[in-house]
Design a protein around this motif. Structure first.
Motif, PDB file in Angstrom:
ATOM      1  N   GLU A   1       6.096   5.048   6.823  1.00  0.00           N
ATOM      2  CA  GLU A   1       5.674   3.926   7.664  1.00  0.00           C
ATOM      3  C   GLU A   1       6.774   2.872   7.758  1.00  0.00           C
TER       4      GLU A   1
ATOM      5  N   ASN B   1      -8.106  -5.211  -2.132  1.00  0.00           N
ATOM      6  CA  ASN B   1      -7.095  -4.789  -1.165  1.00  0.00           C
ATOM      7  C   ASN B   1      -6.365  -6.002  -0.631  1.00  0.00           C
TER       8      ASN B   1
ATOM      9  N   LYS C   1       0.837  -1.210   0.000  1.00  0.00           N
ATOM     10  CA  LYS C   1       0.000   0.000   0.000  1.00  0.00           C
ATOM     11  C   LYS C   1       0.870   1.258   0.000  1.00  0.00           C
ATOM     12  N   GLU C   2       1.936   1.247   0.811  1.00  0.00           N
ATOM     13  CA  GLU C   2       2.794   2.432   0.858  1.00  0.00           C
ATOM     14  C   GLU C   2       3.547   2.614  -0.449  1.00  0.00           C
TER      15      GLU C   2
ATOM     16  N   SER D   1       2.491   1.702  -3.358  1.00  0.00           N
ATOM     17  CA  SER D   1       1.510   2.150  -4.343  1.00  0.00           C
ATOM     18  C   SER D   1       1.241   3.647  -4.216  1.00  0.00           C
ATOM     19  N   ARG D   2       1.411   4.188  -3.029  1.00  0.00           N
ATOM     20  CA  ARG D   2       1.223   5.631  -2.847  1.00  0.00           C
ATOM     21  C   ARG D   2       2.361   6.417  -3.491  1.00  0.00           C
ATOM     22  N   ILE D   3       3.604   5.927  -3.376  1.00  0.00           N
ATOM     23  CA  ILE D   3       4.720   6.675  -3.965  1.00  0.00           C
ATOM     24  C   ILE D   3       4.907   6.353  -5.442  1.00  0.00           C
TER      25      ILE D   3
ATOM     26  N   PRO E   1       2.130   5.069  -7.942  1.00  0.00           N
ATOM     27  CA  PRO E   1       0.794   4.549  -8.266  1.00  0.00           C
ATOM     28  C   PRO E   1       0.687   3.941  -9.663  1.00  0.00           C
TER      29      PRO E   1
ATOM     30  N   GLY F   1      10.215   8.715   0.833  1.00  0.00           N
ATOM     31  CA  GLY F   1       8.786   8.844   1.072  1.00  0.00           C
ATOM     32  C   GLY F   1       8.159   7.662   1.779  1.00  0.00           C
TER      33      GLY F   1
END
Length: 651
Positions: free
Chosen positions: A606, A483, A419-420, A422-424, A426, A603
């Motif tokens: 987490e 997810n 998930k993290e 995919s945020r940096i 996408p 970035g």
């Protein structure tokens, strides 16, 4: 690259320069039965090579041993090594039966070379062993990332062969007789290579066999030194399984424990110069170990850090600038930024990743490179750096192993990590490959991995090796349309096509990531911590890398270790220890402090606070192994299960 080996028979090997009490055994030529040549071939072929070849070199003498001659005999090349066809008939024959004037029937020596090639670089397919017009022969398992120029679409084995044939024939740096010719010696050339390698090279004009592995041992090379039970000299990337298959109870055969047949070859460069028969009629060769010829590499191997114990702020900055060799900009103490070391480490890691992920034009796989992925700090950094290095059209496989289905800590953190990422990134297609395993269903696989970790022999080695072996196979499940933490997700069967697997080895050793580092810090502060980290780096070749390379390569994959790039190691050593770690801080903060800053620069906020978990604990294979072999975790802990030697299986 994939695997290499050589078997030397009929030569009296002298090891006195390495082992002062060593007595050279008589090189008996009768067939020994520890394993056959076909079994060694099978072990190398299992590594999934694109081609496989063998060559035999015969050494013999004329005029009662006054002149040593050599010739190649028999040549086998299989360019369809991944086919399911049976092995070609073994061409091993007994040596000449002629009797010399000493009445000894074995004044002829034999060198049998094996080369299994997993070709990841170069436009034109090659098969090893390579033989040039001068009679030199090379088998090479490695990657050249610097020191010798290799074009992006050239094959590094061919480039190395071309460089080696220009080397002088001197076997000692101190007694070089080729001065003025402009030629490098073999040790000088090998010392210049940046990257992981293991090599076996026959230099024909000097009648010398050169062999060795890189300074950090990133490629496996096992050795069997001649002894009274088997007088052959053997080198191999992997041990044949037959030592386990034929003796499943690991018994003592002929007074020799099979697990002690092989040992990890110490990092370095070695030579054996073959001489004409001695008084007893046997050919002779003395093993010598040579020092690294590159002064920069010598210093790196020592792993010395100048600044270890913190001092007052002004003095710290003064010494920091003095010992940084001009790497830092001219800043006043009030301008000094704590993120500068992290920025420089990130820069070194980016270059390391670029060197290890250059995709050849021959590459047709949609997923050329995968990451051994736990969702922890190290693997998240590798995944983010890989994202920067690969074209957006490539998918990236993140391979995760669990022995507790969706409940293993590494499975949980891996899903959060995707998930993290995919945020940096996408637009990148991230494939979380979930490999679910159970020791109770892996009987034959455990036997195989037990052979692969040899000469390592503890339950901890087996647990780590098993997890790595399963990860390298890349055979698991994939969930694309929901997810990753959705328990109702319908998963599809998936097998990674990547041939390169990125592994985070070296991060904990260099950045104080192990629990024992915190213990040493509490016991003796900075100096004890530094000593423990130095010890880890000096023994990583023996405790970790050879084992890991064998377990990963067995599935036709190549392990690459970006944290163990020479420039990354040098960069980390250039900073004070307190910039690397602050172990007076809590876990997840002070341990691997500098890498946590690197993660934040990428970035990955987490991931930057993820605690350290070893793969055997994060995947929960250690828990399952403890229950299976000791009855419970408590019993295993009481027995210090990780260091216990694997017991003899019941018959």
């Amino acid at each position: 690259m994939c695997g290499i080996a050589v078997i030397i028979s009929g030569v009296r090997i002298n090891l006195s320069s390495l082992l002062p009490d060593f007595l050279s055994p008589c090189p008996e030529l009768q067939q020994v039965d520890y394993f056959s040549i076909d079994e060694l071939k099978a072990a190398l072929r299992r590594r999934g090579p694109d081609s496989f070849g063998t060559k035999k070199l015969i050494l013999h003498s004329e005029n009662e041993g006054r002149v040593l001659l050599s010739r190649f005999h028999h040549d086998e090349v299989d360019t369809s090594a991944q086919s399911s066809s049976s092995l070609t008939p073994d061409y091993e024959t007994s040596l000449s039966n002629q009797v010399n004037r000493f009445g000894v029937p074995n004044s002829i020596g034999e060198l049998l070379f094996f080369g299994a090639t997993l070709q990841l670089r170069g436009l034109n397919p090659i098969s090893q062993p390579l033989v040039d017009s001068f009679g030199n022969l090379l088998v090479f398992n490695g990657e050249i990332f610097g020191g010798i120029h290799v074009d992006c679409d050239s094959n590094d084995t061919e480039v190395l062969m071309g460089s080696l044939e220009k080397c002088c024939s001197c076997t000692s740096l101190e007694a070089c007789h080729c001065g003025g010719e402009g030629n490098m010696s073999v040790p000088e050339l090998l010392s210049a290579i940046k990257g992981p390698w293991a090599v076996i090279y026959w230099q024909n004009n000097s009648r010398t066999l050169w062999f060795g592995r890189d300074a950090f041992g990133r490629r496996s090379l096992l050795v069997h030194w001649p002894n009274a039970f088997d007088s052959r000299f053997l080198l191999s990337s992997v041990a044949p399984t037959s030592l386990m298959d034929k003796n499943s109870d690991l018994d003592i055969r002929d007074g020799m424990n099979n697990l002690n047949f092989w040992e990890e070859l110490s990092c370095g460069i070695y030579s054996i110069t073959m001489n004409a028969p001695k008084a007893d009629g046997y050919l002779a060769g003395e093993v010598k170990r040579l020092d690294w010829a590159n002064s920069t590499l010598k210093e790196l191997v020592k792993w010395e850090r100048t600044l270890i114990v913190p001092k007052p702020e002004m003095q710290v900055f003064k010494e920091y600038s003095l010992h940084s060799n001009g790497m830092l900009p001219e800043l006043g103490p009030q301008q000094f930024s704590a993120s500068m070391p992290a920025q420089m480490v990130l820069s070194a890691l980016r270059e390391s990743m670029k060197r290890r992920t250059i995709v050849s034009k021959r590459c047709q796989q949609p997923v050329p490179v995968a990451v051994l992925f736990s969702g922890g700090l190290d693997s998240m950094i590798l995944a983010a750096l890989l994202n920067e290095s690969l074209y957006p059209s490539y998918e990236i496989d993140l391979i995760n192993v669990s022995f507790d289905n969706q409940f293993a800590p590494d499975r949980i953190s891996a899903k959060a990590g995707v998930k993290e990422l995919s945020r940096i990134a996408p637009l990148r297609r991230w494939n979380l490959v979930e490999i679910d395993a159970s020791l109770s269903e892996l009987t034959s696989e455990i036997k195989r991995v037990t052979s692969l970790i040899n000469p390592a022999e503890t339950y901890m080695d087996l647990n780590i090796g098993m997890a790595l072996w399963l990860a390298a196979a890349g055979d698991g499940w994939l969930c694309r349309e929901c997810n990753n933490d959705d328990d109702d997700c319908e998963r599809i069967k998936f097998k990674s096509a990547a041939r390169i697997l990125l592994v985070g080895s070296g991060a904990d050793e260099q950045c104080a990531g192990y629990g024992r580092h915190r213990t040493k810090y509490r016991e003796g502060s900075w100096l004890k911590l530094n000593e423990e980290m130095k010890l880890d780096m000096h023994r990583i070749w023996k405790r970790n890398l050879g084992r890991d390379d064998r377990c990963i390569s067995d599935n036709g994959k190549e392990a690459r270790f970006p944290f163990l790039d020479e420039d990354v190691i040098r960069t980390l050593l250039g900073f004070p220890l307190w910039e690397i770690a602050e172990l007076n801080q809590p876990s997840g903060t002070g341990d691997k402090k500098i890498l946590r800053e690197v993660a934040r620069l990428l970035g990955l906020y987490e991931a930057a606070v993820q605690p350290k978990r070893a793969i055997q604990f994060g995947s929960r294979i250690a828990r399952e192994s403890n229950r299976k072999n000791f009855g419970s975790n408590r019993a295993a802990n009481q027995a210090s299960a990780g260091s216990v030697v694997i017991h003899k299986p019941s018959t």
